[in-house]
Scaffold this motif. Structure first.
Motif, PDB file in Angstrom:
ATOM      1  N   PHE A 144       1.169 -33.710 -73.663  1.00  0.00           N
ATOM      2  CA  PHE A 144       1.939 -34.831 -73.527  1.00  0.00           C
ATOM      3  C   PHE A 144       2.838 -35.183 -74.653  1.00  0.00           C
ATOM      4  N   LYS A 145       2.667 -34.414 -75.601  1.00  0.00           N
ATOM      5  CA  LYS A 145       3.447 -34.291 -76.936  1.00  0.00           C
ATOM      6  C   LYS A 145       3.033 -35.770 -77.650  1.00  0.00           C
ATOM      7  N   THR A 146       3.432 -35.734 -79.037  1.00  0.00           N
ATOM      8  CA  THR A 146       3.175 -36.640 -79.810  1.00  0.00           C
ATOM      9  C   THR A 146       4.321 -37.518 -80.490  1.00  0.00           C
ATOM     10  N   PRO A 147       4.552 -38.853 -80.131  1.00  0.00           N
ATOM     11  CA  PRO A 147       3.475 -39.546 -79.214  1.00  0.00           C
ATOM     12  C   PRO A 147       3.939 -39.295 -77.621  1.00  0.00           C
ATOM     13  N   PHE A 148       3.089 -39.561 -76.963  1.00  0.00           N
ATOM     14  CA  PHE A 148       3.334 -39.534 -75.490  1.00  0.00           C
ATOM     15  C   PHE A 148       3.906 -40.990 -75.009  1.00  0.00           C
ATOM     16  N   GLU A 149       4.869 -41.069 -74.038  1.00  0.00           N
ATOM     17  CA  GLU A 149       5.562 -42.311 -73.722  1.00  0.00           C
ATOM     18  C   GLU A 149       4.932 -42.942 -72.592  1.00  0.00           C
ATOM     19  N   VAL A 150       4.509 -44.083 -72.858  1.00  0.00           N
ATOM     20  CA  VAL A 150       3.709 -44.714 -71.668  1.00  0.00           C
ATOM     21  C   VAL A 150       4.781 -45.693 -71.050  1.00  0.00           C
ATOM     22  N   ILE A 151       5.656 -45.183 -70.199  1.00  0.00           N
ATOM     23  CA  ILE A 151       6.717 -45.789 -69.447  1.00  0.00           C
ATOM     24  C   ILE A 151       6.584 -45.713 -67.827  1.00  0.00           C
ATOM     25  N   ASN A 152       7.264 -46.400 -67.252  1.00  0.00           N
ATOM     26  CA  ASN A 152       7.337 -46.167 -65.815  1.00  0.00           C
ATOM     27  C   ASN A 152       8.589 -45.153 -65.471  1.00  0.00           C
ATOM     28  N   ILE A 153       8.124 -43.703 -65.118  1.00  0.00           N
ATOM     29  CA  ILE A 153       9.131 -43.101 -64.870  1.00  0.00           C
ATOM     30  C   ILE A 153       9.144 -42.514 -63.474  1.00  0.00           C
ATOM     31  N   PRO A 154      10.444 -42.102 -62.862  1.00  0.00           N
ATOM     32  CA  PRO A 154      10.326 -41.462 -61.499  1.00  0.00           C
ATOM     33  C   PRO A 154       9.568 -40.108 -61.527  1.00  0.00           C
ATOM     34  N   LYS A 155       9.047 -39.928 -60.110  1.00  0.00           N
ATOM     35  CA  LYS A 155       8.219 -38.660 -60.182  1.00  0.00           C
ATOM     36  C   LYS A 155       7.252 -38.549 -61.397  1.00  0.00           C
ATOM     37  N   PRO A 156       6.310 -39.559 -61.526  1.00  0.00           N
ATOM     38  CA  PRO A 156       5.507 -39.438 -62.769  1.00  0.00           C
ATOM     39  C   PRO A 156       4.488 -38.269 -62.596  1.00  0.00           C
ATOM     40  N   ASN A 157       4.266 -37.547 -63.726  1.00  0.00           N
ATOM     41  CA  ASN A 157       3.067 -36.677 -63.682  1.00  0.00           C
ATOM     42  C   ASN A 157       1.894 -37.198 -64.071  1.00  0.00           C
ATOM     43  N   ASN A 158       1.763 -38.471 -64.325  1.00  0.00           N
ATOM     44  CA  ASN A 158       0.335 -38.993 -64.523  1.00  0.00           C
ATOM     45  C   ASN A 158       0.392 -40.161 -64.342  1.00  0.00           C
ATOM     46  N   SER A 159      -0.565 -41.043 -63.709  1.00  0.00           N
ATOM     47  CA  SER A 159      -0.457 -42.487 -63.062  1.00  0.00           C
ATOM     48  C   SER A 159      -0.326 -43.452 -64.482  1.00  0.00           C
ATOM     49  N   ALA A 160      -0.580 -43.046 -65.546  1.00  0.00           N
ATOM     50  CA  ALA A 160      -0.211 -44.061 -66.862  1.00  0.00           C
ATOM     51  C   ALA A 160       1.378 -44.239 -66.689  1.00  0.00           C
ATOM     52  N   TYR A 161       2.166 -43.233 -66.238  1.00  0.00           N
ATOM     53  CA  TYR A 161       3.573 -43.282 -66.329  1.00  0.00           C
ATOM     54  C   TYR A 161       4.072 -44.000 -65.144  1.00  0.00           C
ATOM     55  N   THR A 162       3.351 -44.975 -64.569  1.00  0.00           N
ATOM     56  CA  THR A 162       3.784 -45.833 -63.525  1.00  0.00           C
ATOM     57  C   THR A 162       3.811 -47.214 -63.884  1.00  0.00           C
ATOM     58  N   ALA A 163       4.121 -48.447 -62.792  1.00  0.00           N
ATOM     59  CA  ALA A 163       3.797 -49.432 -63.257  1.00  0.00           C
ATOM     60  C   ALA A 163       2.461 -50.116 -62.564  1.00  0.00           C
ATOM     61  N   HIS A 164       1.800 -49.005 -61.901  1.00  0.00           N
ATOM     62  CA  HIS A 164       0.492 -49.289 -61.187  1.00  0.00           C
ATOM     63  C   HIS A 164      -0.610 -49.733 -62.332  1.00  0.00           C
ATOM     64  N   ALA A 165      -1.688 -50.567 -61.585  1.00  0.00           N
ATOM     65  CA  ALA A 165      -2.882 -50.693 -62.245  1.00  0.00           C
ATOM     66  C   ALA A 165      -3.659 -49.392 -62.635  1.00  0.00           C
TER      67      ALA A 165
END
Ligand code: OGA
Ligand code: ZN
Length: 377
Positions: A176-197
């Motif tokens: 996920f690289k250092t740091p990993f970016e917790v933001i809302n992205i299109p086609k997310p590869n992880n649910s953290a990278y969405t705006a969902h709960a």
């Protein structure tokens, strides 16, 4: 602790010397153990043991022994033409007879939702850590004992948490690289990278050794929602151990399968581990819980019902308001926690209402505990 230990009496037995101390305590020192721990066994620079215990027989014993005029325990061995000289203080401090008599004290202060009224107790100022060992120790102690700390007033530039983290040690790299970016992205590869709960979870439970600690550095959190939650899963495990022991035993004894489902990856990573593991002292070692990445289980059909019911109960308690705390991260906060003890989550946020950006870092647990132990000495 008393410092001036001396030996009052020594008795020879078949496989050990029995030592009586000036304070009346008695210790057994096995011959092989003594020979293996002869002070000459180690290289003075590398401090590694150069002596090879396999070169002596298992019948080795003390041919002669006494306290010499330098106050050392002197042993002439029955073989190998070797004499060992032991520092008495070292023997006392490393005595396994007395160590095994001591009651185990857990380093963990378990907490529940009552921590909510006392959130200030887990907050610490960025500059206090950066500028003093006292601050650094306080942060490390919170991380080790409570499993959670919120650093306040950190700078908010990209990667600006690194100088602080490097006061502890290097970070743990992942794909996920250092740091990993917790933001809302299109086609997310992880649910953290969405705006969902995100339900309360740990990160990366499908690794053999999931990151011990996690640091979520809040650069901006202006959107509506996106409130954080945290739960001390050791406290929940402890509740089950004391009140619903059958469920606890199932969680300790059944390996569950976790799997990374990241579509960008060219590796299949998966691992089996129980939801709760214990240390050699029966204390809590780690927790594996993530609804999002638990795989299709393949436990034996005779236990599937029992396992799912235990998982269900554990999961409900891990989201129970009796146990979890809630807070909203502010710009300049670094939410720091033991990723194998705490579960963390967030509520959904509205990406059209403002910005939200966290930068995440991982660190191995050895780095936290090792650094704290070094600084305390
Ligand atoms: C994560 C995560 C929480 C948040 O990135 O692993 O859980 O508040 N993020 O966005
Ligand atoms: Zn997470």
């Amino acid at each position: 602790m008393q410092e001036n230990y001396s030996i009052k009496n020594i008795k020879k037995n078949t496989s050990y010397l029995e030592v009586e101390w000036n304070d009346g305590q008695k210790s057994k020192f096995n011959y092989l153990w003594l020979r293996d721990n002869c002070p000459t066994a180690h290289d003075k620079d590398s401090r590694h043991r150069m002596f090879n215990i396999l070169k002596v027989s298992t019948e080795i014993n003390a041919k002669k022994y006494n306290i010499n005029n330098q106050g050392k325990l002197e042993i002439e061995w029955s073989e190998g033409e070797h004499i060992s000289y032991y520092d008495v203080k070292w023997l006392r401090e490393n005595c396994y007879t007395l160590k095994n008599k001591k009651k185990y004290n857990s380093p963990y202060t378990l907490w529940d939702s009552s921590l909510q009224e006392n959130l200030d107790s887990i907050k610490i100022d960025h500059d206090e850590i950066l500028n003093s060992d006292r601050g650094l120790i306080k942060w490390l102690e919170l991380l080790h004992h409570q499993g959670i700390a919120i650093v306040k007033n950190a700078p908010t530039g990209e990667k600006s948490a690194l100088p602080l983290l490097n006061k502890i040690s290097h970070t743990r790299e992942t794909f996920f690289k250092t740091p990993f970016e917790v933001i809302n992205i299109p086609k997310p590869n992880n649910s953290a990278y969405t705006a969902h709960a995100l339900r309360n979870h740990m990160d990366l439970p499908w690794f053999e050794n999931p990151p011990g600690y996690q640091f979520l550095h809040c650069l901006i959190n202006d959107a509506e929602g996106g409130e954080s939650s945290a739960v001390d899963a050791f406290a929940v495990a402890d509740y089950l151990r004391k009140n619903e022991n059958e469920i606890f035993e199932t969680l300790v004894n059944t390996p569950l399968r976790f799997r990374d489902k990241d579509y960008t990856q060219v590796a299949h990573r998966s691992f089996y581990a129980p939801a709760i593991t214990l240390t050699k002292d029966g204390d809590y070692n780690d927790i594996r819980f993530s609804v999002a990445t638990m795989d299709a289980l393949d436990c034996h059909p005779d236990i599937m019902e029992k396992v799912y019911k235990a998982h269900h109960r554990f999961g409900n308690l891990l989201h129970d308001d009796k146990f979890q705390i809630k807070f909203k991260l502010e710009k300049g906060d670094i939410f720091s926690f033991n990723n194998r003890r705490l579960l963390h989550g967030r509520t959904a946020y509205n990406p059209n209402s403002g910005h939200r950006h966290l930068q995440g870092y991982y660190m191995d647990r050895d780095e936290i505990i090792g650094r704290l132990s070094f600084l305390k000495k």
